[in-house]
Write an enzyme that holds these catalytic residues in place. Structure first.
Site, PDB file in Angstrom:
ATOM      1  N   ARG A  38      -9.053  -0.028  16.118  1.00  0.00           N
ATOM      2  CA  ARG A  38      -9.039   0.789  14.897  1.00  0.00           C
ATOM      3  C   ARG A  38     -10.100   0.205  13.964  1.00  0.00           C
ATOM      4  O   ARG A  38     -11.208   0.681  13.924  1.00  0.00           O
ATOM      5  CB  ARG A  38      -7.629   0.772  14.292  1.00  0.00           C
ATOM      6  CG  ARG A  38      -7.448   1.757  13.158  1.00  0.00           C
ATOM      7  CD  ARG A  38      -6.041   1.748  12.596  1.00  0.00           C
ATOM      8  NE  ARG A  38      -5.688   0.474  11.976  1.00  0.00           N
ATOM      9  CZ  ARG A  38      -4.537   0.253  11.325  1.00  0.00           C
ATOM     10  NH1 ARG A  38      -3.628   1.211  11.256  1.00  0.00           N
ATOM     11  NH2 ARG A  38      -4.280  -0.916  10.770  1.00  0.00           N
TER      12      ARG A  38
ATOM     13  N   TYR B 152      19.083  28.575   6.947  1.00  0.00           N
ATOM     14  CA  TYR B 152      17.985  29.268   7.620  1.00  0.00           C
ATOM     15  C   TYR B 152      18.107  29.135   9.133  1.00  0.00           C
ATOM     16  O   TYR B 152      18.377  28.042   9.658  1.00  0.00           O
ATOM     17  CB  TYR B 152      16.641  28.660   7.211  1.00  0.00           C
ATOM     18  CG  TYR B 152      16.234  28.953   5.784  1.00  0.00           C
ATOM     19  CD1 TYR B 152      15.990  30.248   5.364  1.00  0.00           C
ATOM     20  CD2 TYR B 152      16.066  27.915   4.884  1.00  0.00           C
ATOM     21  CE1 TYR B 152      15.590  30.518   4.054  1.00  0.00           C
ATOM     22  CE2 TYR B 152      15.664  28.162   3.575  1.00  0.00           C
ATOM     23  CZ  TYR B 152      15.438  29.472   3.172  1.00  0.00           C
ATOM     24  OH  TYR B 152      15.048  29.728   1.890  1.00  0.00           O
TER      25      TYR B 152
ATOM     26  N   LYS C 169       0.851  -1.199   0.000  1.00  0.00           N
ATOM     27  CA  LYS C 169       0.000   0.000   0.000  1.00  0.00           C
ATOM     28  C   LYS C 169       0.885   1.247   0.000  1.00  0.00           C
ATOM     29  O   LYS C 169       2.103   1.151   0.192  1.00  0.00           O
ATOM     30  CB  LYS C 169      -0.930  -0.022   1.209  1.00  0.00           C
ATOM     31  CG  LYS C 169      -0.225   0.000   2.547  1.00  0.00           C
ATOM     32  CD  LYS C 169      -1.210  -0.226   3.678  1.00  0.00           C
ATOM     33  CE  LYS C 169      -0.474  -0.316   4.987  1.00  0.00           C
ATOM     34  NZ  LYS C 169      -1.105   0.394   6.064  1.00  0.00           N
TER      35      LYS C 169
ATOM     36  N   MET D  47      14.160  23.577   1.307  1.00  0.00           N
ATOM     37  CA  MET D  47      13.185  22.875   0.474  1.00  0.00           C
ATOM     38  C   MET D  47      13.870  21.985  -0.575  1.00  0.00           C
ATOM     39  O   MET D  47      13.488  20.832  -0.776  1.00  0.00           O
ATOM     40  CB  MET D  47      12.271  23.885  -0.226  1.00  0.00           C
ATOM     41  CG  MET D  47      11.110  23.250  -0.954  1.00  0.00           C
ATOM     42  SD  MET D  47      10.048  24.455  -1.758  1.00  0.00           S
ATOM     43  CE  MET D  47       9.241  25.217  -0.371  1.00  0.00           C
TER      44      MET D  47
HETATM   45  C1  LIG Z   1      -3.861  -4.502   8.507  1.00  0.00           C
HETATM   46  C2  LIG Z   1      -2.408  -4.363   8.230  1.00  0.00           C
HETATM   47  N1  LIG Z   1      -1.664  -5.456   8.061  1.00  0.00           N
HETATM   48  C3  LIG Z   1      -0.334  -5.396   7.819  1.00  0.00           C
HETATM   49  C4  LIG Z   1       0.307  -4.174   7.749  1.00  0.00           C
HETATM   50  C5  LIG Z   1       1.804  -4.135   7.533  1.00  0.00           C
HETATM   51  O1  LIG Z   1       2.414  -3.623   8.692  1.00  0.00           O
HETATM   52  P1  LIG Z   1       4.000  -3.423   8.768  1.00  0.00           P
HETATM   53  O2  LIG Z   1       4.344  -2.414   7.728  1.00  0.00           O
HETATM   54  O3  LIG Z   1       4.229  -2.901  10.138  1.00  0.00           O
HETATM   55  O4  LIG Z   1       4.608  -4.747   8.504  1.00  0.00           O
HETATM   56  C6  LIG Z   1      -0.427  -3.003   7.934  1.00  0.00           C
HETATM   57  C7  LIG Z   1       0.260  -1.713   7.886  1.00  0.00           C
HETATM   58  O5  LIG Z   1      -0.114  -0.730   8.424  1.00  0.00           O
HETATM   59  C8  LIG Z   1      -1.822  -3.105   8.177  1.00  0.00           C
HETATM   60  O6  LIG Z   1      -2.561  -2.009   8.354  1.00  0.00           O
END
Ligand SMILES: Cc1ncc(COP(=O)(O)O)c(C=O)c1O
Length: 357
Positions: free
Chosen positions: A129, A253, A33, A301
């Site tokens: 969550r 800066y 992701k 930047m």
């Molecule tokens: C539901 C879920 N599984 C697995 C992962 C992977 O986690 P990590 O990057 O800590 O291995 C995430 C990442 O946020 C997640 O939200």
């Protein structure tokens, strides 16, 4: 051309995936992701496709990008769907889907897929969550399994504090998961990177490694298993200007660095607009032509400054590594009071070059 670039070492990515799979002892979905945590989701998926059991992304937009690039492996939507009308796309593109709330089961019940959905039913075992509450989980699972729209089901949960190796919360979450879901004898999915690396007692049929694939550790301290990871991303640039300053003269800066000795300053084409942490302090490590060096002055930047005083051979065009094989991403992130997740995902503007040895 601006010399800033990110090299992505695909061999290291594959090495880390194999380690994750070996540690998990079962199958592993590579979590790609957020554009593979800044590494480029399509290229990472292509590099892993021959050996990965599948991929996990946050949302359907990310999954469709992979499908459009020809990735045919299973893809799990970690947050499921946000609206019922996404189910038609989930069906057409043959995506796997997390279910984390009862309204999603209602939507599945109303849907007309061409083939049964593969569902990962998420238990909220204590992170609070996403996921069904422990008292509701069994009933939701039974309801889901009775639907003709549903085929395979995996039970899943997510750990909130597995990166804290002396924290009891992971054991508590595991116990809640086992009490609630394990008796079902369905396949289970538990481990993120921290659980794979640091909790050998936590094992399941499906692991979900993310951060570790990219060679970063979720732990604040060195760890013997995490030390086997190989960094995937090298961010580097070059010195584009050099100047000598006298004792007492500031750099950059806000005068965050003031020379205590006659200082040779190298200006590097890399800044916070590229994703380098703006508030990395004086002394944050860099590598200058392969030698250890230090950041001095506030990051701008598009530029930052390094101390070349101890690097007499370095000058215009010298290669400066900001993180990678010589400068651990975890060290840079920690010095800037950020996480490796945050810094990697924040990479912008810098062109990526893929190295596949
Ligand atoms: C539901 C879920 N599984 C697995 C992962 C992977 O986690 P990590 O990057 O800590 O291995 C995430 C990442 O946020 C997640 O939200």
């Amino acid at each position: 051309m601006r010399p800033a670039r990110a090299l992505i070492h695909l061999d290291a990515l594959r090495h880390n995936y194999r380690l994750a799979r070996e540690l998990g002892g079962g199958k592993a979905l590579a979590v790609i992701k957020a554009d593979a945590y800044g590494h480029g989701a399509v290229r990472c998926a292509q590099a892993l496709e021959d050996e990965a059991d599948g991929f996990a992304v946050a949302c359907i937009e990310e999954a469709l990008e992979l499908r459009a690039a020809g990735i045919r492996a299973p893809i799990l939507l970690l947050e499921g769907f946000f609206a019922a009308d996404e189910l038609a796309l989930i069906d057409v593109h043959d995506l796997w889907c997390v279910v984390q709330a009862d309204w999603q089961i209602d939507a599945i019940e109303q849907s007309h897929p061409t083939h049964p959905f593969t569902i990962w039913l998420m238990l909220d075992s204590g992170m609070h969550r996403l996921g069904l509450a422990t008292q509701d989980y069994r009933a939701s699972l039974q309801r889901l399994q009775a639907l003709p729209q549903v085929g395979k089901v995996v039970t899943a949960t997510h750990f909130a504090r597995a990166d804290e190796l002396d924290c009891l919360r992971t054991d508590e979450q595991l116990a809640r998961f086992e009490q609630t879901a394990t008796a079902t004898s369905l396949p289970r999915s538990l481990s993120n990177s921290a659980a794979l690396l640091g909790w050998p007692g936590v094992r399941s049929e499906w692991a979900r490694p993310g951060l570790m694939l990219y060679g970063a550790t979720p732990f604040p301290a060195p760890h013997p298993v995490a030390d086997r990871l190989q960094p995937v991303m090298t961010v580097e640039s070059q010195v584009i200007a050099v100047r000598d300053i006298a004792v007492g003269e500031p750099v950059g800066y806000g005068a965050h660095f003031v020379a205590r000795r006659p200082t040779r300053v190298g200006v590097v084409a890399m800044g916070y607009a590229d994703g380098y942490p703006q508030f990395a302090p004086n002394g944050t490590p860099v590598s200058i032509d392969g030698q250890p060096g230090e950041l001095i002055g506030r990051v701008s930047m598009d530029m930052l400054t390094v101390d070349l005083t101890e690097h007499p051979a370095a000058g215009m065009g010298s290669r400066v590594e900001l993180w990678g094989a010589q400068v651990p991403i975890n060290t840079v992130a920690a010095r800037a009071k950020r996480s490796a997740y945050d810094v990697l995902c924040g990479l912008k503007r810098v062109p990526r070059t893929y190295v596949d040895d």
